[in-house]
Design a protein around this motif. Structure first.
Motif, PDB file in Angstrom:
ATOM      1  N   PHE A   1      26.674 -17.111  -1.169  1.00  0.00           N
ATOM      2  CA  PHE A   1      25.813 -16.251  -1.649  1.00  0.00           C
ATOM      3  C   PHE A   1      25.948 -15.989  -3.116  1.00  0.00           C
ATOM      4  O   PHE A   1      24.963 -15.721  -4.068  1.00  0.00           O
ATOM      5  CB  PHE A   1      26.320 -15.079  -0.871  1.00  0.00           C
ATOM      6  N   LEU A   2      27.238 -15.880  -3.701  1.00  0.00           N
ATOM      7  CA  LEU A   2      27.516 -15.803  -5.031  1.00  0.00           C
ATOM      8  C   LEU A   2      26.945 -17.031  -5.978  1.00  0.00           C
ATOM      9  O   LEU A   2      26.124 -16.530  -7.063  1.00  0.00           O
ATOM     10  CB  LEU A   2      29.042 -15.587  -5.602  1.00  0.00           C
ATOM     11  N   GLU A   3      27.020 -18.110  -5.503  1.00  0.00           N
ATOM     12  CA  GLU A   3      26.230 -19.145  -6.203  1.00  0.00           C
ATOM     13  C   GLU A   3      24.561 -19.110  -6.132  1.00  0.00           C
ATOM     14  O   GLU A   3      23.986 -19.285  -7.111  1.00  0.00           O
ATOM     15  CB  GLU A   3      26.571 -20.508  -5.506  1.00  0.00           C
ATOM     16  N   SER A   4      24.091 -18.497  -5.180  1.00  0.00           N
ATOM     17  CA  SER A   4      22.693 -18.348  -5.036  1.00  0.00           C
ATOM     18  C   SER A   4      22.165 -17.227  -5.995  1.00  0.00           C
ATOM     19  O   SER A   4      21.172 -17.173  -6.588  1.00  0.00           O
ATOM     20  CB  SER A   4      22.368 -18.009  -3.471  1.00  0.00           C
ATOM     21  N   LEU A   5      23.058 -16.188  -6.418  1.00  0.00           N
ATOM     22  CA  LEU A   5      22.682 -15.373  -7.175  1.00  0.00           C
ATOM     23  C   LEU A   5      23.221 -15.676  -8.525  1.00  0.00           C
ATOM     24  O   LEU A   5      22.980 -14.959  -9.543  1.00  0.00           O
ATOM     25  CB  LEU A   5      23.687 -13.951  -7.065  1.00  0.00           C
ATOM     26  N   GLN A   6      23.581 -16.954  -8.925  1.00  0.00           N
ATOM     27  CA  GLN A   6      24.013 -17.569 -10.324  1.00  0.00           C
ATOM     28  C   GLN A   6      25.202 -16.732 -10.945  1.00  0.00           C
ATOM     29  O   GLN A   6      25.181 -16.572 -12.100  1.00  0.00           O
ATOM     30  CB  GLN A   6      22.881 -17.867 -10.948  1.00  0.00           C
ATOM     31  N   LEU A   7      26.099 -16.305  -9.977  1.00  0.00           N
ATOM     32  CA  LEU A   7      27.292 -15.543 -10.396  1.00  0.00           C
ATOM     33  C   LEU A   7      28.689 -16.460 -10.680  1.00  0.00           C
ATOM     34  O   LEU A   7      29.626 -16.079 -11.306  1.00  0.00           O
ATOM     35  CB  LEU A   7      27.613 -14.280  -9.417  1.00  0.00           C
ATOM     36  N   ILE A   8      28.457 -17.554  -9.783  1.00  0.00           N
ATOM     37  CA  ILE A   8      29.732 -18.407 -10.112  1.00  0.00           C
ATOM     38  C   ILE A   8      29.076 -19.804 -10.271  1.00  0.00           C
ATOM     39  O   ILE A   8      28.108 -20.284 -10.183  1.00  0.00           O
ATOM     40  CB  ILE A   8      30.462 -18.272  -8.442  1.00  0.00           C
ATOM     41  N   TYR A   9      29.990 -20.452 -10.646  1.00  0.00           N
ATOM     42  CA  TYR A   9      29.790 -21.720 -11.266  1.00  0.00           C
ATOM     43  C   TYR A   9      30.672 -22.821 -10.378  1.00  0.00           C
ATOM     44  O   TYR A   9      31.873 -22.565 -10.099  1.00  0.00           O
ATOM     45  CB  TYR A   9      30.439 -21.965 -12.683  1.00  0.00           C
ATOM     46  N   LYS A  10      30.193 -23.870  -9.681  1.00  0.00           N
ATOM     47  CA  LYS A  10      30.968 -24.726  -8.789  1.00  0.00           C
ATOM     48  C   LYS A  10      30.807 -26.038  -9.530  1.00  0.00           C
ATOM     49  O   LYS A  10      29.777 -26.782  -9.974  1.00  0.00           O
ATOM     50  CB  LYS A  10      30.057 -24.861  -7.365  1.00  0.00           C
ATOM     51  N   THR A  11      32.064 -26.657  -9.329  1.00  0.00           N
ATOM     52  CA  THR A  11      32.302 -28.142 -10.117  1.00  0.00           C
ATOM     53  C   THR A  11      33.084 -28.894  -8.965  1.00  0.00           C
ATOM     54  O   THR A  11      33.863 -28.370  -8.460  1.00  0.00           O
ATOM     55  CB  THR A  11      32.541 -28.167 -11.348  1.00  0.00           C
ATOM     56  N   ASN A  12      33.109 -30.263  -9.150  1.00  0.00           N
ATOM     57  CA  ASN A  12      33.995 -31.147  -8.584  1.00  0.00           C
ATOM     58  C   ASN A  12      35.279 -31.286  -9.313  1.00  0.00           C
ATOM     59  O   ASN A  12      35.148 -31.548 -10.424  1.00  0.00           O
ATOM     60  CB  ASN A  12      33.366 -32.476  -8.022  1.00  0.00           C
ATOM     61  N   ILE A  13      36.074 -30.891  -8.570  1.00  0.00           N
ATOM     62  CA  ILE A  13      37.648 -31.132  -9.377  1.00  0.00           C
ATOM     63  C   ILE A  13      37.916 -32.422  -9.258  1.00  0.00           C
ATOM     64  O   ILE A  13      38.526 -33.456 -10.177  1.00  0.00           O
ATOM     65  CB  ILE A  13      38.811 -30.277  -8.648  1.00  0.00           C
ATOM     66  N   ASP A  14      37.679 -33.237  -7.927  1.00  0.00           N
ATOM     67  CA  ASP A  14      37.900 -34.665  -7.675  1.00  0.00           C
ATOM     68  C   ASP A  14      37.058 -34.787  -6.673  1.00  0.00           C
ATOM     69  O   ASP A  14      36.085 -34.215  -6.417  1.00  0.00           O
ATOM     70  CB  ASP A  14      39.316 -34.666  -7.246  1.00  0.00           C
ATOM     71  N   ARG A  15      36.782 -36.157  -5.921  1.00  0.00           N
ATOM     72  CA  ARG A  15      35.990 -36.204  -5.022  1.00  0.00           C
ATOM     73  C   ARG A  15      35.891 -35.635  -3.768  1.00  0.00           C
ATOM     74  O   ARG A  15      34.856 -35.619  -3.145  1.00  0.00           O
ATOM     75  CB  ARG A  15      36.262 -37.998  -4.617  1.00  0.00           C
ATOM     76  N   ALA A  16      36.944 -34.949  -3.228  1.00  0.00           N
ATOM     77  CA  ALA A  16      37.060 -34.086  -2.217  1.00  0.00           C
ATOM     78  C   ALA A  16      37.271 -32.647  -2.454  1.00  0.00           C
ATOM     79  O   ALA A  16      37.212 -31.851  -1.460  1.00  0.00           O
ATOM     80  CB  ALA A  16      38.226 -34.619  -1.509  1.00  0.00           C
ATOM     81  N   THR A  17      37.392 -32.193  -3.555  1.00  0.00           N
ATOM     82  CA  THR A  17      37.766 -30.768  -3.811  1.00  0.00           C
ATOM     83  C   THR A  17      36.513 -30.328  -5.017  1.00  0.00           C
ATOM     84  O   THR A  17      36.556 -30.768  -5.892  1.00  0.00           O
ATOM     85  CB  THR A  17      39.130 -30.628  -4.305  1.00  0.00           C
TER      86      THR A  17
END
Length: 140
Positions: free
Chosen positions: A63-79
């Motif tokens: 929900f927060l990502e859809s509102l562009q309030l949080i940033y999501k990135t890959n820390i490693d291949r699984a996380t």
């Protein structure tokens, strides 16, 4: 970004601020200097409300990502890691692969040459991101 800023943005978008969402928001604000994994966020939130589960965390992050309030990135291949977005400034980050600490890159590396090349090809740029991975001074 403050807790109050987040609540205001959520309400503007027609979202509700439930008790569980308040706890999640507070934890994101409290640790906004580093990436948080879902497991870290879950553990921190369960210290305040043991009823919060993985589904609740994921649903709120989406929900927060859809509102562009949080940033999501890959820390490693699984996380994946999550961080609040600063609505007032545009940043790119250096990310510590050991502790998840985020260090902002103070200038945007998007060059005029790249923009011109895109325009020449008829390509309209709608956004960009840059992440540099390594080890911070504390973890070295």
């Amino acid at each position: 970004m403050t807790y109050e800023d987040l609540v205001e943005e959520i309400k503007k978008a027609g979202g509700r601020v439930t008790g569980q969402r308040k706890i999640i928001l507070q934890q994101l604000v409290k640790h906004q200097d580093k990436l948080q994994t879902v497991d870290e966020l879950l553990y921190a939130c369960q210290q305040y409300n043991s009823a919060i589960n993985l589904t609740t965390i994921y649903r709120n992050l989406e929900f927060l990502e859809s509102l562009q309030l949080i940033y999501k990135t890959n820390i490693d291949r699984a996380t994946s890691g999550y961080k609040l977005i600063n609505l007032k400034t545009h940043h790119h980050y250096m990310i510590c692969s050991s502790c998840g600490k985020l260090l902002p890159i103070e200038h945007c590396p998007m060059s005029a040459d790249l923009i011109k090349a895109a325009e020449k090809e008829g390509f309209t740029i709608s956004g960009h991101s840059m992440e540099v991975y390594g080890t911070c001074q504390s973890c070295s």
